[in-house]
Design a protein around this motif. Sequence first.
Motif, mmCIF file in Angstrom:
data_model
loop_
_atom_site.group_PDB
_atom_site.id
_atom_site.type_symbol
_atom_site.label_atom_id
_atom_site.label_comp_id
_atom_site.label_asym_id
_atom_site.label_seq_id
_atom_site.Cartn_x
_atom_site.Cartn_y
_atom_site.Cartn_z
ATOM 1 N N ALA A 1 19.783 -13.396 1.931
ATOM 2 C CA ALA A 1 20.242 -13.301 3.312
ATOM 3 C C ALA A 1 19.122 -12.886 4.267
ATOM 4 O O ALA A 1 19.121 -13.279 5.431
ATOM 5 N N ARG A 2 18.168 -12.074 3.770
ATOM 6 C CA ARG A 2 17.085 -11.601 4.643
ATOM 7 C C ARG A 2 15.919 -11.138 3.789
ATOM 8 O O ARG A 2 16.099 -10.649 2.685
ATOM 9 N N ILE A 3 14.694 -11.306 4.330
ATOM 10 C CA ILE A 3 13.482 -10.835 3.659
ATOM 11 C C ILE A 3 12.717 -9.941 4.631
ATOM 12 O O ILE A 3 12.505 -10.308 5.789
ATOM 13 N N GLY A 4 12.316 -8.765 4.178
ATOM 14 C CA GLY A 4 11.570 -7.840 5.027
ATOM 15 C C GLY A 4 10.917 -6.770 4.176
ATOM 16 O O GLY A 4 10.461 -7.029 3.066
ATOM 17 N N GLY A 5 10.870 -5.543 4.712
ATOM 18 C CA GLY A 5 10.261 -4.442 3.977
ATOM 19 C C GLY A 5 8.992 -3.951 4.649
ATOM 20 O O GLY A 5 8.249 -4.733 5.267
ATOM 21 N N GLU A 6 8.740 -2.656 4.535
ATOM 22 C CA GLU A 6 7.596 -2.045 5.198
ATOM 23 C C GLU A 6 6.269 -2.624 4.707
ATOM 24 O O GLU A 6 5.370 -2.911 5.509
ATOM 25 N N GLN A 7 6.110 -2.768 3.399
ATOM 26 C CA GLN A 7 4.835 -3.265 2.873
ATOM 27 C C GLN A 7 4.556 -4.685 3.324
ATOM 28 O O GLN A 7 3.427 -5.017 3.714
ATOM 29 N N LEU A 8 5.579 -5.538 3.276
ATOM 30 C CA LEU A 8 5.391 -6.924 3.681
ATOM 31 C C LEU A 8 5.069 -7.018 5.162
ATOM 32 O O LEU A 8 4.146 -7.748 5.570
ATOM 33 N N GLU A 9 5.787 -6.274 5.993
ATOM 34 C CA GLU A 9 5.522 -6.306 7.434
ATOM 35 C C GLU A 9 4.153 -5.725 7.750
ATOM 36 O O GLU A 9 3.460 -6.196 8.668
ATOM 37 N N TRP A 10 3.755 -4.675 7.003
ATOM 38 C CA TRP A 10 2.419 -4.108 7.224
ATOM 39 C C TRP A 10 1.343 -5.138 6.912
ATOM 40 O O TRP A 10 0.355 -5.276 7.655
ATOM 41 N N LEU A 11 1.487 -5.865 5.788
ATOM 42 C CA LEU A 11 0.491 -6.870 5.419
ATOM 43 C C LEU A 11 0.418 -7.969 6.471
ATOM 44 O O LEU A 11 -0.683 -8.400 6.854
ATOM 45 N N ARG A 12 1.546 -8.430 6.949
ATOM 46 C CA ARG A 12 1.525 -9.479 7.967
ATOM 47 C C ARG A 12 0.868 -9.000 9.250
ATOM 48 O O ARG A 12 0.088 -9.735 9.875
ATOM 49 N N GLU A 13 1.165 -7.768 9.654
ATOM 50 C CA GLU A 13 0.554 -7.223 10.870
ATOM 51 C C GLU A 13 -0.940 -7.001 10.667
ATOM 52 O O GLU A 13 -1.741 -7.225 11.575
ATOM 53 N N HIS A 14 -1.326 -6.583 9.469
ATOM 54 C CA HIS A 14 -2.741 -6.385 9.146
ATOM 55 C C HIS A 14 -3.504 -7.709 9.263
ATOM 56 O O HIS A 14 -4.615 -7.750 9.802
ATOM 57 N N LEU A 15 -2.923 -8.777 8.757
ATOM 58 C CA LEU A 15 -3.579 -10.080 8.851
ATOM 59 C C LEU A 15 -3.723 -10.523 10.302
ATOM 60 O O LEU A 15 -4.754 -11.089 10.690
ATOM 61 N N ARG A 16 -2.721 -10.246 11.109
ATOM 62 C CA ARG A 16 -2.802 -10.609 12.530
ATOM 63 C C ARG A 16 -3.899 -9.814 13.240
ATOM 64 O O ARG A 16 -4.570 -10.327 14.148
ATOM 65 N N THR A 17 -4.083 -8.565 12.833
ATOM 66 C CA THR A 17 -5.100 -7.708 13.462
ATOM 67 C C THR A 17 -6.508 -8.102 13.030
ATOM 68 O O THR A 17 -7.431 -8.121 13.852
ATOM 69 N N GLU A 18 -6.654 -8.424 11.744
ATOM 70 C CA GLU A 18 -7.982 -8.709 11.202
ATOM 71 C C GLU A 18 -8.423 -10.152 11.429
ATOM 72 O O GLU A 18 -9.609 -10.457 11.295
ATOM 73 N N THR A 19 -7.504 -11.027 11.740
ATOM 74 C CA THR A 19 -7.831 -12.443 11.893
ATOM 75 C C THR A 19 -7.553 -12.871 13.324
ATOM 76 O O THR A 19 -6.618 -12.394 13.965
ATOM 77 N N SER A 20 -8.370 -13.779 13.813
ATOM 78 C CA SER A 20 -8.222 -14.239 15.189
ATOM 79 C C SER A 20 -6.840 -14.830 15.416
ATOM 80 O O SER A 20 -6.384 -15.681 14.649
ATOM 81 N N SER A 21 -6.190 -14.365 16.473
ATOM 82 C CA SER A 21 -4.848 -14.837 16.780
ATOM 83 C C SER A 21 -4.868 -16.327 17.111
ATOM 84 O O SER A 21 -5.718 -16.802 17.871
ATOM 85 N N GLY A 22 -3.941 -17.051 16.532
ATOM 86 C CA GLY A 22 -3.836 -18.477 16.791
ATOM 87 C C GLY A 22 -4.788 -19.328 15.982
ATOM 88 O O GLY A 22 -4.795 -20.551 16.132
ATOM 89 N N SER A 23 -5.585 -18.721 15.100
ATOM 90 C CA SER A 23 -6.553 -19.490 14.323
ATOM 91 C C SER A 23 -5.871 -20.172 13.135
ATOM 92 O O SER A 23 -4.795 -19.778 12.695
ATOM 93 N N VAL A 24 -6.545 -21.190 12.619
ATOM 94 C CA VAL A 24 -6.042 -21.882 11.442
ATOM 95 C C VAL A 24 -6.029 -20.938 10.247
ATOM 96 O O VAL A 24 -5.114 -20.964 9.420
ATOM 97 N N GLU A 25 -7.026 -20.077 10.142
ATOM 98 C CA GLU A 25 -7.106 -19.139 9.022
ATOM 99 C C GLU A 25 -5.912 -18.200 9.005
ATOM 100 O O GLU A 25 -5.335 -17.934 7.943
ATOM 101 N N LEU A 26 -5.514 -17.691 10.167
ATOM 102 C CA LEU A 26 -4.368 -16.793 10.223
ATOM 103 C C LEU A 26 -3.086 -17.523 9.823
ATOM 104 O O LEU A 26 -2.275 -16.997 9.051
ATOM 105 N N ALA A 27 -2.902 -18.717 10.329
ATOM 106 C CA ALA A 27 -1.700 -19.483 10.000
ATOM 107 C C ALA A 27 -1.619 -19.753 8.510
ATOM 108 O O ALA A 27 -0.538 -19.683 7.906
#
Length: 335
Positions: free
Chosen positions: A162-188
Motif C-alpha cells: 500500500a505504501r513505501i517509505g521509512g526514515e532510512q530510505l527518505e534520508w538516502l533519497r534526500e542525500h542523493l538530491r543534495t550530493e548530486t546536481s538537481s535535474g541531472s541525468v545522474e540524479l535521475a
Amino acid sequence: MRWRMWMKKFPRYCLLCSTLLELQVGSTVLLPAQVTGERPEVREPVRPRLVSYIPVGRTRYYELQEHVRVQHDLPDGTVRRWERHATYLLRFYAFTSREHDMTEISCRVEDLRYRFQQDTAVLEFESRHPEKLRRRLPDLDYVSMVVGTEAEILFSSYGDIARIGGEQLEWLREHLRTETSSGSVELAAKLAAISDARLKALFDLHKGIVPGVRVREDSIWQRLLNLWIEGVEWRDTAHIHIAQTTDTTRILVGVLPALSPESQTVWPPDLPQTPVVVHSGTGHAQLTVELAPRGLISRSELHAHTEYTGLPSGAQSPFRRITQVSMIWHFVREE
C-alpha cells in the motif's frame, strides 16, 4: 384356507409380506430412496482463504536468485549480449499492525552476491567483502544501491503493498538530491535505482496473484498487474488459478500473455547515464507462488520475456532490446 391359517399363526409376518407386494410394480421393486425422492448429497467445493502475511514480531528471511540475459541490437547492426547473476538475502521484519489488518514491515537487502559477464569479461562482487572489488560497472552501481538501506513497507490485509517509505530510505533519497546536481541525468538514474517500483520488484513476493480472500479450488480469476523488469514497468491482466493442492499447501499460477510497457522514459541498469524513451514493446510472463500455512510464501518464481524499441537521449536511431528474466525467492528461516 391355508392363507387364513398362516394369518392366524403369524400375523406380523403376513402383514410385512402384504406391504412388500403393494410396493412391487411389475417386476421392479421401489427402493426406499426412490419412494422418498431423496437426492444424493452435493458437496460444496472447498474454498480456502489464500493470503500472504507475516505475524507481528516475527522476522522472515528469503534468498532471491536473479538471472538476467540481455540482447542489445544497435542501429549499426552490432549485437551486444550480457548476463547477470545476482543473489540477494532479504530480511522482512513485521514491527506493527494498523487498522483494517494492515501490517508495517521493515524490509532490507542484507547481502548481495553479484556476477556480470559480457563476452569473456567477468566481474564479481560480494557486499560483505567490498575491498575485493577491482573495478566497477554502471550495472553494479545500480543493482547495489539498495544494499543495507531499510525501507518500511505497509502491506494491506490482502498482502499487497500500500505504501513505501521509512526514515532510512527518505534520508538516502534526500542525500542523493543534495550530493548530486538537481535535474541531472545522474540524479535521475540513482533515484530510479531506489525507486518504489524497484523496491516492489524485490520485496513483493507474489506481485498480486494471491487474492487474500476465499476462492473455490477450481476457480480462475483475473487481476491487472504491474511488473518492473530491468528499469521498465510493464502491465497486463494475469489469468490466475490454483495449479496444485496438498494437505498444507496451494500452488498458484498466474499467466500474463501480453505485457505492454507503461514507462515512457527509463534508465536501464547497464546504461544508467543514458535516459531512453520507450516507443513500443511486447512480452509475456508467468508467476508461480507456493502458499503454506500461517500466510507463509515458501517459494515464488517470476519468469518473463520482454522486447522493446528504445531511443536514447540525443540519438537519431533507436535500438532493440530483448530481455529474459528469472527471479526465484526461497524461504530461508523465521525468527
